[in-house]
Scaffold this motif. Structure first.
Motif, PDB file in Angstrom:
ATOM      1  N   SER A 172       0.827  -1.212   0.000  1.00 50.02           N
ATOM      2  CA  SER A 172       0.000   0.000   0.000  1.00 50.02           C
ATOM      3  C   SER A 172       0.853   1.250   0.000  1.00 50.02           C
ATOM      4  N   GLU A 173       2.091   1.138   0.415  1.00 53.24           N
ATOM      5  CA  GLU A 173       2.984   2.296   0.413  1.00 53.24           C
ATOM      6  C   GLU A 173       3.361   2.696  -1.012  1.00 53.24           C
ATOM      7  N   LEU A 174       3.236   1.774  -1.965  1.00 48.76           N
ATOM      8  CA  LEU A 174       3.608   2.073  -3.345  1.00 48.76           C
ATOM      9  C   LEU A 174       2.527   2.862  -4.075  1.00 48.76           C
ATOM     10  N   LEU A 175       1.310   2.779  -3.594  1.00 45.41           N
ATOM     11  CA  LEU A 175       0.216   3.438  -4.300  1.00 45.41           C
ATOM     12  C   LEU A 175       0.372   4.957  -4.353  1.00 45.41           C
ATOM     13  N   PRO A 176       0.792   5.613  -3.288  1.00 39.22           N
ATOM     14  CA  PRO A 176       0.995   7.076  -3.385  1.00 39.22           C
ATOM     15  C   PRO A 176       2.062   7.442  -4.438  1.00 39.22           C
ATOM     16  N   LYS A 177       3.097   6.603  -4.599  1.00 41.38           N
ATOM     17  CA  LYS A 177       4.119   6.868  -5.609  1.00 41.38           C
ATOM     18  C   LYS A 177       3.521   6.787  -7.018  1.00 41.38           C
ATOM     19  N   GLU A 178       2.641   5.782  -7.195  1.00 37.66           N
ATOM     20  CA  GLU A 178       2.004   5.656  -8.503  1.00 37.66           C
ATOM     21  C   GLU A 178       1.078   6.838  -8.767  1.00 37.66           C
ATOM     22  N   LYS A 179       0.440   7.316  -7.706  1.00 34.30           N
ATOM     23  CA  LYS A 179      -0.433   8.485  -7.879  1.00 34.30           C
ATOM     24  C   LYS A 179       0.369   9.701  -8.297  1.00 34.30           C
ATOM     25  N   ARG A 180       1.546   9.898  -7.653  1.00 33.32           N
ATOM     26  CA  ARG A 180       2.399  11.020  -8.038  1.00 33.32           C
ATOM     27  C   ARG A 180       2.928  10.836  -9.465  1.00 33.32           C
ATOM     28  N   LYS A 181       3.237   9.601  -9.801  1.00 35.78           N
ATOM     29  CA  LYS A 181       3.744   9.335 -11.156  1.00 35.78           C
ATOM     30  C   LYS A 181       2.684   9.653 -12.203  1.00 35.78           C
ATOM     31  N   LEU A 182       1.454   9.250 -11.914  1.00 39.68           N
ATOM     32  CA  LEU A 182       0.373   9.545 -12.838  1.00 39.68           C
ATOM     33  C   LEU A 182       0.134  11.049 -12.938  1.00 39.68           C
ATOM     34  N   HIS A 183       0.301  11.737 -11.816  1.00 41.67           N
ATOM     35  CA  HIS A 183       0.145  13.189 -11.832  1.00 41.67           C
ATOM     36  C   HIS A 183       1.227  13.833 -12.714  1.00 41.67           C
ATOM     37  N   GLU A 184       2.463  13.342 -12.639  1.00 40.66           N
ATOM     38  CA  GLU A 184       3.548  13.848 -13.498  1.00 40.66           C
ATOM     39  C   GLU A 184       3.243  13.599 -14.972  1.00 40.66           C
ATOM     40  N   LEU A 185       2.765  12.397 -15.250  1.00 40.27           N
ATOM     41  CA  LEU A 185       2.439  12.072 -16.648  1.00 40.27           C
ATOM     42  C   LEU A 185       1.290  12.946 -17.156  1.00 40.27           C
TER      43      LEU A 185
END
Length: 208
Positions: free
Chosen positions: A1-14
């Motif tokens: 679950s700690e990885l999900l915020p990173k993916e959210k930030r990554k999607l925001h960058e994209l």
């Protein structure tokens, strides 16, 4: 679950990169390719997150699945927007290139028409010069024919004179031959007379 915020930030960058491409006037295939590559990586990780749902505790499982689904929705939105944007940019780029090619073709056609007109004018001038040369040549031929006719008249007169002179020459030759014969007759007569005188003198001397 700690990885999900990173993916959210990554999607925001994209998503921000997508907006940058959308606002830009040009179109970079390399940048679009980089975004698609990162979206592909995100999709692969989301598939892995779906498999990890069963490993979460029963109380957190629904929340985890909901958060992954929310990331999946954001991913699909960015992916679909990128697809539409790339199609639009490629169509604009194609239309722009097509317009440039048509403009270049029109310019080439205009230049070709100008060159054709210039070549046609040059051919017309050359044809006019050729007609002038033909006219001069025809006039020269006419003059030569006229001179030929005059020369024929002169030639006939010369032949008449030569014919006349030819008769006169025969007469002169006959006179010269007659003079020569007369000279020989005189010489022979003188010889005979001299011989007779000598014979008479000889006989006269012997008779004494």
């Amino acid at each position: 679950s700690e990885l999900l915020p990173k993916e959210k930030r990554k999607l925001h960058e994209l998503e921000q990169q997508y907006f940058n491409i959308e606002r830009s006037n040009g179109y970079s295939k390399q940048l679009s390719s980089d975004i698609y590559m990162e979206l592909s990586d995100v999709s692969s990780r989301l598939d892995e997150y779906d498999k990890l749902v069963v490993k979460e505790s029963k109380g957190k499982r629904d929340d985890y699945r909901r958060r992954v689904q929310h990331l999946r929705t954001s991913y699909n939105h960015i992916k679909g927007s990128m697809d539409n944007l790339v199609k639009m940019k490629e169509r604009i780029n194609f239309d722009s290139q097509r317009k440039e090619l048509l403009q270049e073709a029109n310019n080439m056609s205009s230049r070709d028409i100008t060159l054709d007109l210039a070549e046609s004018g040059s051919l017309d001038r050359s044809g006019q010069k050729l007609n002038e040369y033909i006219a001069v040549g025809q006039e020269s031929l006419n003059e030569l024919f006229s001179q030929r006719e005059r020369l024929k008249g002169v030639q006939r007169k010369v032949l008449d004179i030569l014919n006349y002179l030819g008769i006169s020459n025969r007469i002169i030759k006959m006179v010269e031959q007659r003079d020569s014969i007369d000279k020989w007759i005189v010489y022979i007569g003188m010889f005979i007379v001299t011989a007779l005188i000598f014979a008479l003198w000889y006989f006269y001397k012997r008779s004494k």
